[in-house]
Design a protein around this motif. Structure first.
Motif, PDB file in Angstrom:
ATOM      1  N   GLN A  89       0.828  -1.211   0.000  1.00 41.17           N
ATOM      2  CA  GLN A  89       0.000   0.000   0.000  1.00 41.17           C
ATOM      3  C   GLN A  89       0.861   1.259   0.000  1.00 41.17           C
ATOM      4  O   GLN A  89       0.580   2.211  -0.728  1.00 41.17           O
ATOM      5  N   ARG A  90       1.931   1.249   0.806  1.00 41.33           N
ATOM      6  CA  ARG A  90       2.831   2.409   0.866  1.00 41.33           C
ATOM      7  C   ARG A  90       3.514   2.646  -0.475  1.00 41.33           C
ATOM      8  O   ARG A  90       3.695   3.781  -0.909  1.00 41.33           O
ATOM      9  N   ASP A 149       1.044   4.302  -2.865  1.00 43.26           N
ATOM     10  CA  ASP A 149       0.403   5.551  -2.426  1.00 43.26           C
ATOM     11  C   ASP A 149       0.824   6.811  -3.184  1.00 43.26           C
ATOM     12  O   ASP A 149      -0.015   7.669  -3.447  1.00 43.26           O
ATOM     13  N   ARG A 201      -4.228   0.723  -8.439  1.00 40.92           N
ATOM     14  CA  ARG A 201      -3.895   0.428  -7.048  1.00 40.92           C
ATOM     15  C   ARG A 201      -4.816  -0.635  -6.453  1.00 40.92           C
ATOM     16  O   ARG A 201      -4.344  -1.633  -5.882  1.00 40.92           O
ATOM     17  N   GLU A 202      -6.136  -0.431  -6.573  1.00 40.51           N
ATOM     18  CA  GLU A 202      -7.077  -1.371  -5.975  1.00 40.51           C
ATOM     19  C   GLU A 202      -7.006  -2.746  -6.631  1.00 40.51           C
ATOM     20  O   GLU A 202      -7.155  -3.772  -5.964  1.00 40.51           O
TER      21      GLU A 202
END
Length: 228
Positions: free
Chosen positions: A12-13, A16, A156-157
């Motif tokens: 996730q990082r 981001d 991303r998702e």
């Protein structure tokens, strides 16, 4: 947190930062191309193959000072390609005192970089970096938009969903290391996740009994079947 949760948090990082930030990360970790593109810094292209020949012509049309090519294959030494010499790796620093070498090969990036470093080259530009910076010069289907794709809006998702679908920790590590690579173009991140098992026959993926039948349905020369 479990190791899966920690790895997902890291993923996730990595995803981001806003789209485009990864490009700046990559550019800041490589020597600038400014002096090369202005013709102030001469270059050699390695190896002396088809992609290098095409790239040299495109670079020369832009005013880049391409001095020639180099190759580990001694059969090519002394030859010329489009009027430019092919020199042994030991002569690279003679032809380009700054040691600037453009790698025009999408295979064996780490091996080539290590070899050229051993020859004293200090400014080595990898194929993935060149494809990102000069895609119209260093064309490669392997790298075409590869670094941009994971950071496009909406990706991303999908990547996080893919992570959640993976059933084993090793596969999750591979995914996260791939994303790290796209952020840095540090080939060691890919080298570190290479499987020690033969392709297709990893015992953790497929288990074959004594009565199995194996069909090699490919279109090559049967090399997979011989490995089996």
């Amino acid at each position: 947190m479990s190791r899966t949760e920690l790895l997902r948090a890291e993923l996730q990082r990595l995803l981001d930062p806003p789209f485009g930030a990864h490009r700046q990360t990559i550019l800041s970790s490589h020597p600038p191309l400014d002096k090369i593109l202005s013709g102030e810094c001469p270059v050699l292209i390695y190896p002396a193959a088809r992609m290098a020949s095409a790239a040299a012509a495109r670079l020369q049309s832009r005013g880049v000072d391409v001095r020639g090519f180099s190759d580990k294959n001694s059969a090519r030494w002394g030859q010329t390609i489009n009027g430019l010499p092919v020199v042994p790796p030991t002569e690279i620093l003679t032809f380009v005192p700054g040691g600037a070498v453009l790698v025009a090969s999408s295979l064996y990036d780490s091996v080539i970089r290590e070899f050229l470093t051993g020859c004293g080259c200090t400014r080595i530009y990898s194929m993935p970096f060149l494809n990102l910076s000069l895609p119209e010069v260093f064309c490669s289907r392997e790298y075409f938009q590869a670094t941009q794709a994971p950071f496009h809006p909406g990706a991303r998702e999908s990547i996080l969903q893919l992570f959640d679908l993976l059933a084993d920790h090793a596969s999750r590590q591979v995914l996260v290391s791939k994303i790290r690579y796209y952020l840095t173009l540090d080939k060691s991140l890919l080298d570190s996740i290479q499987s020690s098992q033969p392709i297709y026959f990893d015992p953790e993926v497929v288990s074959l009994g004594a009565d199995e039948s194996v069909v090699d349905g490919g279109a090559f020369n049967g090399d997979t079947l011989s490995h089996f």
